[in-house]
Design a protein around this motif. Sequence first.
Motif, PDB file in Angstrom:
ATOM      1  N   MET A   1       0.846  -1.173   0.000  1.00 46.94           N
ATOM      2  CA  MET A   1       0.000   0.000   0.000  1.00 46.94           C
ATOM      3  C   MET A   1       0.895   1.242   0.000  1.00 46.94           C
ATOM      4  SD  MET A   1      -2.646   1.561   2.849  1.00 46.94           S
ATOM      5  CE  MET A   1      -3.376   0.013   3.193  1.00 46.94           C
ATOM      6  N   LEU A   2       0.558   2.178  -0.829  1.00 46.06           N
ATOM      7  CA  LEU A   2       1.255   3.456  -0.881  1.00 46.06           C
ATOM      8  C   LEU A   2       0.495   4.448  -0.006  1.00 46.06           C
ATOM      9  CD1 LEU A   2       3.350   5.403  -2.114  1.00 46.06           C
ATOM     10  CD2 LEU A   2       1.702   5.787  -3.968  1.00 46.06           C
ATOM     11  N   ILE A   3       1.178   5.117   0.893  1.00 47.45           N
ATOM     12  CA  ILE A   3       0.554   6.126   1.751  1.00 47.45           C
ATOM     13  C   ILE A   3       1.197   7.466   1.439  1.00 47.45           C
ATOM     14  CG2 ILE A   3       0.157   6.889   4.122  1.00 47.45           C
ATOM     15  CD1 ILE A   3       0.242   3.913   4.914  1.00 47.45           C
ATOM     16  N   LEU A   4       0.354   8.447   1.108  1.00 50.35           N
ATOM     17  CA  LEU A   4       0.828   9.778   0.754  1.00 50.35           C
ATOM     18  C   LEU A   4       0.187  10.821   1.660  1.00 50.35           C
ATOM     19  CD1 LEU A   4       0.336   9.511  -3.106  1.00 50.35           C
ATOM     20  CD2 LEU A   4       2.498   9.332  -1.880  1.00 50.35           C
ATOM     21  N   SER A   5       0.882  11.893   1.883  1.00 47.19           N
ATOM     22  CA  SER A   5       0.307  13.043   2.583  1.00 47.19           C
ATOM     23  C   SER A   5      -0.067  14.086   1.545  1.00 47.19           C
ATOM     24  CB  SER A   5       1.328  13.643   3.555  1.00 47.19           C
ATOM     25  OG  SER A   5       1.643  12.729   4.563  1.00 47.19           O
ATOM     26  N   ARG A   6      -1.256  14.635   1.643  1.00 46.60           N
ATOM     27  CA  ARG A   6      -1.721  15.671   0.732  1.00 46.60           C
ATOM     28  C   ARG A   6      -2.434  16.738   1.545  1.00 46.60           C
ATOM     29  NH1 ARG A   6       0.303  16.317  -3.758  1.00 46.60           N
ATOM     30  NH2 ARG A   6       1.879  16.154  -2.188  1.00 46.60           N
ATOM     31  N   LYS A   7      -2.370  17.965   1.089  1.00 50.51           N
ATOM     32  CA  LYS A   7      -3.084  19.078   1.701  1.00 50.51           C
ATOM     33  C   LYS A   7      -4.295  19.412   0.836  1.00 50.51           C
ATOM     34  CE  LYS A   7       1.120  21.062   3.589  1.00 50.51           C
ATOM     35  NZ  LYS A   7       2.070  22.170   3.518  1.00 50.51           N
ATOM     36  N   LYS A   8      -5.158  20.251   1.382  1.00 49.14           N
ATOM     37  CA  LYS A   8      -6.332  20.695   0.634  1.00 49.14           C
ATOM     38  C   LYS A   8      -5.905  21.256  -0.721  1.00 49.14           C
ATOM     39  CE  LYS A   8     -10.307  23.739   0.989  1.00 49.14           C
ATOM     40  NZ  LYS A   8     -11.040  24.685   1.834  1.00 49.14           N
ATOM     41  N   ASN A   9      -6.638  20.887  -1.758  1.00 49.66           N
ATOM     42  CA  ASN A   9      -6.423  21.288  -3.157  1.00 49.66           C
ATOM     43  C   ASN A   9      -5.212  20.636  -3.811  1.00 49.66           C
ATOM     44  OD1 ASN A   9      -8.737  22.943  -3.255  1.00 49.66           O
ATOM     45  ND2 ASN A   9      -7.596  24.575  -2.244  1.00 49.66           N
ATOM     46  N   GLU A  10      -4.558  19.701  -3.140  1.00 47.50           N
ATOM     47  CA  GLU A  10      -3.503  18.922  -3.770  1.00 47.50           C
ATOM     48  C   GLU A  10      -4.115  17.631  -4.301  1.00 47.50           C
ATOM     49  OE1 GLU A  10       0.455  20.357  -1.358  1.00 47.50           O
ATOM     50  OE2 GLU A  10      -0.475  18.481  -0.748  1.00 47.50           O
ATOM     51  N   SER A  11      -3.396  16.962  -5.187  1.00 46.70           N
ATOM     52  CA  SER A  11      -3.965  15.764  -5.799  1.00 46.70           C
ATOM     53  C   SER A  11      -2.900  14.711  -6.036  1.00 46.70           C
ATOM     54  CB  SER A  11      -4.656  16.123  -7.115  1.00 46.70           C
ATOM     55  OG  SER A  11      -3.727  16.633  -8.043  1.00 46.70           O
ATOM     56  N   VAL A  12      -3.358  13.531  -6.419  1.00 49.79           N
ATOM     57  CA  VAL A  12      -2.490  12.450  -6.875  1.00 49.79           C
ATOM     58  C   VAL A  12      -3.044  11.968  -8.206  1.00 49.79           C
ATOM     59  CG1 VAL A  12      -1.744  11.728  -4.584  1.00 49.79           C
ATOM     60  CG2 VAL A  12      -3.745  10.663  -5.601  1.00 49.79           C
ATOM     61  N   ILE A  13      -2.169  11.454  -9.043  1.00 49.17           N
ATOM     62  CA  ILE A  13      -2.563  10.926 -10.341  1.00 49.17           C
ATOM     63  C   ILE A  13      -2.378   9.411 -10.311  1.00 49.17           C
ATOM     64  CG2 ILE A  13      -2.072  10.933 -12.824  1.00 49.17           C
ATOM     65  CD1 ILE A  13      -3.167  13.591 -11.799  1.00 49.17           C
ATOM     66  N   ILE A  14      -3.378   8.694 -10.782  1.00 50.77           N
ATOM     67  CA  ILE A  14      -3.321   7.237 -10.879  1.00 50.77           C
ATOM     68  C   ILE A  14      -3.342   6.888 -12.360  1.00 50.77           C
ATOM     69  CG2 ILE A  14      -4.463   5.066 -10.298  1.00 50.77           C
ATOM     70  CD1 ILE A  14      -5.709   6.566  -7.887  1.00 50.77           C
ATOM     71  N   GLY A  15      -2.322   6.184 -12.807  1.00 52.96           N
ATOM     72  CA  GLY A  15      -2.217   5.887 -14.232  1.00 52.96           C
ATOM     73  C   GLY A  15      -2.077   7.179 -15.007  1.00 52.96           C
ATOM     74  N   ASP A  16      -2.637   7.191 -16.196  1.00 51.44           N
ATOM     75  CA  ASP A  16      -2.572   8.386 -17.043  1.00 51.44           C
ATOM     76  C   ASP A  16      -3.841   9.218 -17.007  1.00 51.44           C
ATOM     77  OD1 ASP A  16      -0.010   7.838 -17.967  1.00 51.44           O
ATOM     78  OD2 ASP A  16      -0.765   6.543 -19.573  1.00 51.44           O
ATOM     79  N   ASN A  17      -4.909   8.669 -16.387  1.00 51.98           N
ATOM     80  CA  ASN A  17      -6.186   9.345 -16.585  1.00 51.98           C
ATOM     81  C   ASN A  17      -7.091   9.433 -15.356  1.00 51.98           C
ATOM     82  OD1 ASN A  17      -6.732   6.652 -16.501  1.00 51.98           O
ATOM     83  ND2 ASN A  17      -7.770   6.548 -18.463  1.00 51.98           N
ATOM     84  N   ILE A  18      -6.556   9.207 -14.154  1.00 53.18           N
ATOM     85  CA  ILE A  18      -7.364   9.338 -12.948  1.00 53.18           C
ATOM     86  C   ILE A  18      -6.651  10.297 -12.001  1.00 53.18           C
ATOM     87  CG2 ILE A  18      -8.369   8.165 -10.959  1.00 53.18           C
ATOM     88  CD1 ILE A  18      -8.408   5.608 -12.689  1.00 53.18           C
ATOM     89  N   GLU A  19      -7.379  11.324 -11.577  1.00 50.02           N
ATOM     90  CA  GLU A  19      -6.845  12.284 -10.622  1.00 50.02           C
ATOM     91  C   GLU A  19      -7.732  12.283  -9.387  1.00 50.02           C
ATOM     92  OE1 GLU A  19      -5.459  16.957 -10.353  1.00 50.02           O
ATOM     93  OE2 GLU A  19      -6.963  16.377 -11.845  1.00 50.02           O
ATOM     94  N   VAL A  20      -7.113  12.159  -8.216  1.00 46.57           N
ATOM     95  CA  VAL A  20      -7.819  12.210  -6.942  1.00 46.57           C
ATOM     96  C   VAL A  20      -7.390  13.500  -6.253  1.00 46.57           C
ATOM     97  CG1 VAL A  20      -8.219  11.079  -4.732  1.00 46.57           C
ATOM     98  CG2 VAL A  20      -7.842   9.696  -6.781  1.00 46.57           C
TER      99      VAL A  20
END
Length: 74
Positions: A1-20
């Motif tokens: 499992m990958l665990i990341l820290s993000r703040k409000k209005n930040e995002s992560v990209i999954i593959g080429d076409n999914i943004e969380v």
Amino acid sequence: MLILSRKKNESVIIGDNIEVIISDIEDGKVKIGINAPKDIDIHRKEIYEDIQKENKEAANSKEVNIDKLKDMFF
């Protein structure tokens, strides 16, 4: 499992076409936004598990109503 820290209005990209995107953080809850192609199903985990359970039950069901099937196709 990958665990990341993000703040409000930040995002992560999954593959080429999914943004969380982290939309909001308030009262111990995190609101997320998901940008993904329309052909990708997105469900909360508990809903996904319910769908999987119902699909398994339906696949194991041996009772078939032929008249209902006829109505669906004719």
